[in-house]
Design an enzyme around this catalytic site. Structure first.
Site, short mmCIF file in Angstrom:
data_model
loop_
_atom_site.label_atom_id
_atom_site.label_comp_id
_atom_site.label_asym_id
_atom_site.label_seq_id
_atom_site.Cartn_x
_atom_site.Cartn_y
_atom_site.Cartn_z
N ASP A 63 0.63 -1.19 0.04
CA ASP A 63 0.12 0.08 -0.01
C ASP A 63 0.71 1.39 -0.01
OD1 ASP A 63 -2.25 -1.37 -0.05
OD2 ASP A 63 -2.67 -1.34 2.26
N HIS A 269 28.98 7.71 -8.21
CA HIS A 269 27.70 7.71 -7.53
C HIS A 269 27.63 6.79 -6.34
CE1 HIS A 269 26.24 8.94 -12.05
NE2 HIS A 269 26.82 9.70 -11.26
N ASP A 286 28.09 15.26 -2.16
CA ASP A 286 27.25 15.99 -3.15
C ASP A 286 25.81 15.73 -2.82
OD1 ASP A 286 26.04 16.48 -5.49
OD2 ASP A 286 27.50 15.16 -6.84
N ASP A 297 22.39 21.79 -6.57
CA ASP A 297 23.42 20.59 -6.93
C ASP A 297 24.72 21.18 -6.33
OD1 ASP A 297 24.63 18.41 -7.60
OD2 ASP A 297 24.62 18.68 -9.84
N HIS A 380 34.40 12.70 -15.68
CA HIS A 380 33.19 13.22 -16.14
C HIS A 380 33.47 14.79 -16.44
CE1 HIS A 380 33.31 15.66 -12.40
NE2 HIS A 380 33.51 14.82 -11.71
N HIS A 384 26.42 20.55 -16.19
CA HIS A 384 25.39 20.28 -16.75
C HIS A 384 24.12 21.28 -16.25
CE1 HIS A 384 23.87 18.86 -12.88
NE2 HIS A 384 25.03 18.55 -12.61
N HIS A 391 19.77 17.26 -13.36
CA HIS A 391 20.31 17.17 -14.77
C HIS A 391 19.36 17.80 -15.75
CE1 HIS A 391 23.47 13.98 -13.75
NE2 HIS A 391 23.72 14.95 -13.09
N GLU A 424 31.54 21.98 -11.86
CA GLU A 424 32.07 20.74 -10.94
C GLU A 424 33.26 19.95 -11.50
OE1 GLU A 424 29.23 17.54 -10.91
OE2 GLU A 424 27.80 18.61 -11.95
N TYR A 428 39.93 12.22 -9.22
CA TYR A 428 39.61 10.83 -8.42
C TYR A 428 41.01 9.79 -8.51
CZ TYR A 428 35.33 13.24 -9.26
OH TYR A 428 34.40 14.20 -9.26
N ARG A 445 35.85 16.53 -5.50
CA ARG A 445 34.91 17.31 -6.39
C ARG A 445 34.43 18.49 -5.75
NH1 ARG A 445 32.09 13.52 -7.95
NH2 ARG A 445 30.03 13.75 -6.67
N GLU A 447 31.57 21.56 -6.55
CA GLU A 447 30.56 21.92 -7.39
C GLU A 447 29.94 22.91 -7.03
OE1 GLU A 447 27.75 18.74 -7.76
OE2 GLU A 447 26.95 19.42 -9.45
N1 GLY Z 1 24.67 15.31 -8.36
C1 GLY Z 1 24.79 14.65 -9.57
C2 GLY Z 1 25.78 15.58 -10.21
O1 GLY Z 1 26.54 16.16 -9.74
O2 GLY Z 1 25.68 15.80 -11.37
MN MN Z 2 26.17 18.04 -10.53
MN MN Z 3 26.29 17.05 -7.71
#
Ligand code: GLY
Ligand code: MN
Ligand code: MN
Length: 482
Positions: A63, A269, A286, A297, A380, A384, A391, A424, A428, A445, A447
């Site tokens: 439920d 991730h 993050d 973000d 990466h 974005h 995103h 960002e 690594y 990172r 960002e």
């Molecule tokens: N938190 C997802 C990114 O930084 O793209």
């Molecule tokens: Mn991001």
């Molecule tokens: Mn992020």
């Protein structure tokens, strides 16, 4: 959970109604103007009817549903957050016919006792400024009527099998009346590129909401830095973030929070887990909130102990310099790739300077970039689009502009004032024999979120410190109880 067979309680329903939202965030006019823009664009394309459903509710188990989140396109055009709703925009409506029609759940005292207030069609029409509103349960009788004798349909083509099938049923219902002289739409167009282009440039209300989402998210990162001590679990730090989001009125996290201690930061991730942050570890967070439908973000990386080691500090300062280079390259008129290129150059130089990339194998930073040798440590992109979705929507390349050669991709999109994006960069460094040991298992990172302006960009997430000295000072102050 309670069993839903209990009888209705009208007084609970009326209490819920007293707390009910009064209308769309930012006012009905905002959304009406967006609907008018879509209608004008459809008229310019020869007319037709647009269908924009909100998101379905999704069962978690038995439920219990997942927390409900509206569809972003639907919200953009309505400000309406209830499930079971669909917007119809009729670009061929005559003067006295409705062109903007909402389907939504009917009022229902019993259901409202269990699930809370519903506007109902009449309430929604008035509060949200639609020309007409009808019960969601009448979709299958009303939509064939609304699309009959219209030249085309416009919707998120082939985005949802379920909705595609529903549209087919509605078209079939119109075709079934063909002998009476009714014609079904002869064409279907994807509505999404038009909506994406609108969503890509944020208006003043959106920017204001995003600044507030950024402020709340920055407060959460500050709290995480202040409360963090060696020995804490990642999930305890996550709890500080979630507390702060809700404490300041955000509805939810904008995405799954990453809280990664030590080597976990090298897993891009990694979700907040059970690992313990040890003295000497860096912690990469993050995480950010969603406020009134808009995401922030933010990533920060800081030492669990409150002091960076010298190796951590070296890499941190390289990533920070890369971020600054990307920020300096972000302004209206440059292409989307310019900030990424600027960040990569600084990171590649830093990887050479530290010996993480073997200097004897590359003649120059240009070679590191040309051979993408940096990609082992920076895999990466630098940013974005950001907006209602973390995103966010929008093409990254100019649509319909072929590259110089037939098989080359079109050029990167040109940044314009009012676009919002993340900046960002990261590094690594996993343990590996060909990498100096002092840098092993360091993941960093940084960002921030930016609004593109004519002359540069406005960073909207700098409520949390980013310079290593400032982070250390904040953490030391918190430990001293300052
Ligand atoms: N938190 C997802 C990114 O930084 O793209
Ligand atoms: Mn991001
Ligand atoms: Mn992020």
């Amino acid at each position: 959970m309670m069993d839903t067979t209990l009888t209705e309680s009208a007084s609970a329903a009326s209490r819920a109604a007293a707390d009910a939202p009064r209308g769309p965030d930012g006012g009905a006019e905002l959304y009406r103007a967006r609907r008018e823009r879509v209608l004008a664009a459809l008229r310019a394309q020869g007319g037709g009817v647009a269908l924009v459903p909100t998101a379905p509710e999704v069962l978690r188990n038995r439920d219990a549903d997942y927390p409900y989140r509206h569809d972003s396109y639907f919200y953009y055009l309505t400000g309406f957050t209830e499930p079971e709703a669909l917007l119809v925009l009729d670009a061929n409506a005559g003067e006295n016919q409705p062109s903007s029609i909402l389907f939504c759940r009917a009022k229902n005292v019993e259901r409202e006792t269990w699930e809370g207030f519903r506007f109902g069609p009449d309430g929604a029409r008035e509060a949200f400024g639609f020309d007409a509103a009808l019960p969601f349960d009448d979709l299958d009788t009303q939509i064939p009527r609304l699309i009959a004798n219209r030249p085309a349909l416009h919707y998120a083509l082939a985005a949802s099998e379920r909705f595609d099938a529903q549209v087919k049923r509605w078209i079939d219902a119109v075709r079934a009346q063909a002998r009476g002289g009714t014609t079904a739409p002869a064409a279907a167009y994807d509505l999404i590129p038009l909506l994406d282009d609108m969503r890509l440039i944020k208006d003043a209300h959106e920017l204001d909401t995003m600044r507030r989402a950024g402020d709340i998210s920055a407060l959460a990162h500050v709290r995480a830095m202040q409360t963090c001590r060696p020995g804490m679990h990642e999930y305890e730090i996550e709890a500080e973030l979630l507390y702060t989001f809700r404490k300041h009125g955000a509805q939810s996290p904008a995405y799954g929070s990453i809280v990664a201690a030590g080597a976990n930061a090298c897993v891009l991730h990694y979700p907040a887990g059970n690992a313990v942050a040890r003295d000497g570890d860096l912690i990469l967070i993050d995480a950010a909130c969603e406020l009134n439908g808009y995401a922030a973000d933010i990533t920060r990386t800081f030492p669990a102990s409150g002091r960076f080691t010298s190796a951590q500090r070296e890499l941190y300062d390289i990533v920070l310099a890369a971020q600054q280079a990307a920020i300096d390259a972000t302004r209206a008129g440059v292409n989307f790739e310019a900030p990424h290129d600027a960040a990569v150059r600084v990171l590649a130089q830093g990887l050479l300077d530290t010996g993480i990339i073997d200097k004897t194998r590359f003649a120059s930073v240009d070679d590191v970039i040309a051979e993408r040798a940096y990609a082992r440590f920076y895999m990466h992109r630098t940013g974005h689009w950001l907006g209602m979705d973390v995103h966010d929507v929008g093409d990254y390349r100019e649509r319909g502009t072929p590259g110089a050669q037939a098989d080359a991709p079109p050029p990167w999109r040109t940044l314009r004032a009012g676009m919002t994006l993340t900046i960002e960069p990261g590094l690594y460094v996993r343990a590996a024999e060909d990498v100096p040991e002092r840098y092993w298992d360091i993941g960093i990172r940084i960002e921030d979120d930016a609004i593109v302006t004519e002359t540069g960009c406005e960073l909207i997430t700098r409520g949390v410190p980013v310079h290593a000295d400032e982070i250390e000072a904040l953490m030391q102050d918190a430990r001293r109880g300052a």
